[in-house]
Design a protein around this motif. Structure first.
Motif, PDB file in Angstrom:
ATOM      1  N   LYS A  32      14.828  -7.149  -9.453  1.00 39.23           N
ATOM      2  CA  LYS A  32      14.093  -8.215 -10.153  1.00 39.23           C
ATOM      3  C   LYS A  32      13.970  -9.455  -9.276  1.00 39.23           C
ATOM      4  O   LYS A  32      12.924 -10.095  -9.242  1.00 39.23           O
ATOM      5  CB  LYS A  32      14.772  -8.564 -11.475  1.00 39.23           C
ATOM      6  CG  LYS A  32      14.534  -7.536 -12.541  1.00 39.23           C
ATOM      7  CD  LYS A  32      15.139  -7.952 -13.868  1.00 39.23           C
ATOM      8  CE  LYS A  32      14.814  -6.931 -14.937  1.00 39.23           C
ATOM      9  NZ  LYS A  32      15.286  -7.353 -16.258  1.00 39.23           N
ATOM     10  N   ILE A  35      11.372  -8.722  -6.631  1.00 41.66           N
ATOM     11  CA  ILE A  35      10.026  -8.819  -7.219  1.00 41.66           C
ATOM     12  C   ILE A  35       9.645 -10.276  -7.384  1.00 41.66           C
ATOM     13  O   ILE A  35       8.523 -10.675  -7.063  1.00 41.66           O
ATOM     14  CB  ILE A  35       9.946  -8.075  -8.567  1.00 41.66           C
ATOM     15  CG1 ILE A  35      10.103  -6.568  -8.367  1.00 41.66           C
ATOM     16  CG2 ILE A  35       8.614  -8.383  -9.265  1.00 41.66           C
ATOM     17  CD1 ILE A  35      10.321  -5.784  -9.657  1.00 41.66           C
ATOM     18  N   GLN A  36      10.582 -11.096  -7.861  1.00 41.09           N
ATOM     19  CA  GLN A  36      10.310 -12.520  -8.046  1.00 41.09           C
ATOM     20  C   GLN A  36       9.909 -13.172  -6.730  1.00 41.09           C
ATOM     21  O   GLN A  36       8.964 -13.953  -6.677  1.00 41.09           O
ATOM     22  CB  GLN A  36      11.530 -13.237  -8.639  1.00 41.09           C
ATOM     23  CG  GLN A  36      11.310 -14.711  -8.896  1.00 41.09           C
ATOM     24  CD  GLN A  36      10.247 -14.966  -9.956  1.00 41.09           C
ATOM     25  OE1 GLN A  36      10.264 -14.370 -11.017  1.00 41.09           O
ATOM     26  NE2 GLN A  36       9.318 -15.841  -9.666  1.00 41.09           N
ATOM     27  N   CYS A  38       8.526 -11.692  -4.169  1.00 39.09           N
ATOM     28  CA  CYS A  38       7.195 -11.197  -3.827  1.00 39.09           C
ATOM     29  C   CYS A  38       6.131 -11.848  -4.705  1.00 39.09           C
ATOM     30  O   CYS A  38       5.039 -12.160  -4.222  1.00 39.09           O
ATOM     31  CB  CYS A  38       7.151  -9.673  -3.937  1.00 39.09           C
ATOM     32  SG  CYS A  38       8.117  -8.837  -2.657  1.00 39.09           S
ATOM     33  N   PHE A  73       5.352  -3.399  -1.454  1.00 35.59           N
ATOM     34  CA  PHE A  73       6.443  -4.370  -1.495  1.00 35.59           C
ATOM     35  C   PHE A  73       7.085  -4.534  -0.121  1.00 35.59           C
ATOM     36  O   PHE A  73       7.467  -5.639   0.259  1.00 35.59           O
ATOM     37  CB  PHE A  73       7.490  -4.019  -2.554  1.00 35.59           C
ATOM     38  CG  PHE A  73       7.174  -4.585  -3.900  1.00 35.59           C
ATOM     39  CD1 PHE A  73       7.055  -5.949  -4.104  1.00 35.59           C
ATOM     40  CD2 PHE A  73       6.991  -3.749  -4.988  1.00 35.59           C
ATOM     41  CE1 PHE A  73       6.758  -6.480  -5.345  1.00 35.59           C
ATOM     42  CE2 PHE A  73       6.695  -4.266  -6.239  1.00 35.59           C
ATOM     43  CZ  PHE A  73       6.577  -5.632  -6.418  1.00 35.59           C
ATOM     44  N   MET A  93      12.781  -1.135  -8.610  1.00 36.68           N
ATOM     45  CA  MET A  93      11.531  -1.868  -8.825  1.00 36.68           C
ATOM     46  C   MET A  93      10.531  -0.979  -9.560  1.00 36.68           C
ATOM     47  O   MET A  93       9.859  -1.425 -10.491  1.00 36.68           O
ATOM     48  CB  MET A  93      10.956  -2.350  -7.488  1.00 36.68           C
ATOM     49  CG  MET A  93      11.824  -3.384  -6.800  1.00 36.68           C
ATOM     50  SD  MET A  93      11.326  -3.633  -5.089  1.00 36.68           S
ATOM     51  CE  MET A  93      10.429  -5.164  -5.237  1.00 36.68           C
ATOM     52  N   PHE A  97       8.607  -1.443 -13.433  1.00 37.31           N
ATOM     53  CA  PHE A  97       7.169  -1.419 -13.706  1.00 37.31           C
ATOM     54  C   PHE A  97       6.731  -0.214 -14.538  1.00 37.31           C
ATOM     55  O   PHE A  97       5.820  -0.328 -15.352  1.00 37.31           O
ATOM     56  CB  PHE A  97       6.368  -1.446 -12.402  1.00 37.31           C
ATOM     57  CG  PHE A  97       6.271  -2.799 -11.778  1.00 37.31           C
ATOM     58  CD1 PHE A  97       5.356  -3.737 -12.246  1.00 37.31           C
ATOM     59  CD2 PHE A  97       7.098  -3.151 -10.724  1.00 37.31           C
ATOM     60  CE1 PHE A  97       5.259  -4.992 -11.678  1.00 37.31           C
ATOM     61  CE2 PHE A  97       7.011  -4.410 -10.136  1.00 37.31           C
ATOM     62  CZ  PHE A  97       6.096  -5.330 -10.616  1.00 37.31           C
TER      63      PHE A  97
END
Length: 135
Positions: A32, A35-36, A38, A73, A93, A97
């Motif tokens: 997470k 992802i944040q 990115c 990613f 990840m 999703f």
């Protein structure tokens, strides 16, 4: 320190144990946070959610595969850090999703995660005219 802990330290997560050492963060938390980071790049480049989805959906099939998510990613991560994400983190990840567990990520799933988890509601920015990721 393990590679997972190193990644956690790089993205600024992990908790202090008694005695001052860093606890091993769990992979979901690291995923997470990655992802944040990115998403911050996506915002910086001025991409719409649709543009970001298409960036990952390389073959234009309308869904993102595990390989496409990993490659996308990793390309963003390399741009930000010079490194690549561990496969364990990318697997987490993908789980974040792929909400219906059908082994593909639709635009609806992608958009929902970005809205629910990363507060990208109503992000309708124009794509930046140029970025180093447009290769």
């Amino acid at each position: 320190m393990s590679l997972i802990a190193s990644l956690g330290a790089m993205v600024g997560i992990g908790s202090e144990k008694e005695g001052g050492s860093v606890a091993e963060p769990d992979n979901t938390k690291i995923a997470k946070e990655a992802i944040q980071k990115c998403v911050q790049s996506i915002k910086f480049f001025g991409w719409t959610v649709e543009y970001a989805f298409n960036y990952f959906d390389v073959d234009g099939s309308g869904s993102i595969t595990r390989v496409e998510l990993r490659d996308g990613f990793n390309k963003l991560w390399k741009e930000m850090t010079g490194g690549v994400l561990e496969s364990q983190i990318v697997k987490e990840m993908f789980k974040i999703f792929d909400r219906n567990f059908d082994d593909q990520i639709t635009f609806r799933e992608f958009n929902k995660v970005l809205q629910d988890e990363f507060n990208l509601i109503g992000q309708h920015l124009e794509k930046a005219p140029f970025s180093s990721l447009d290769a």
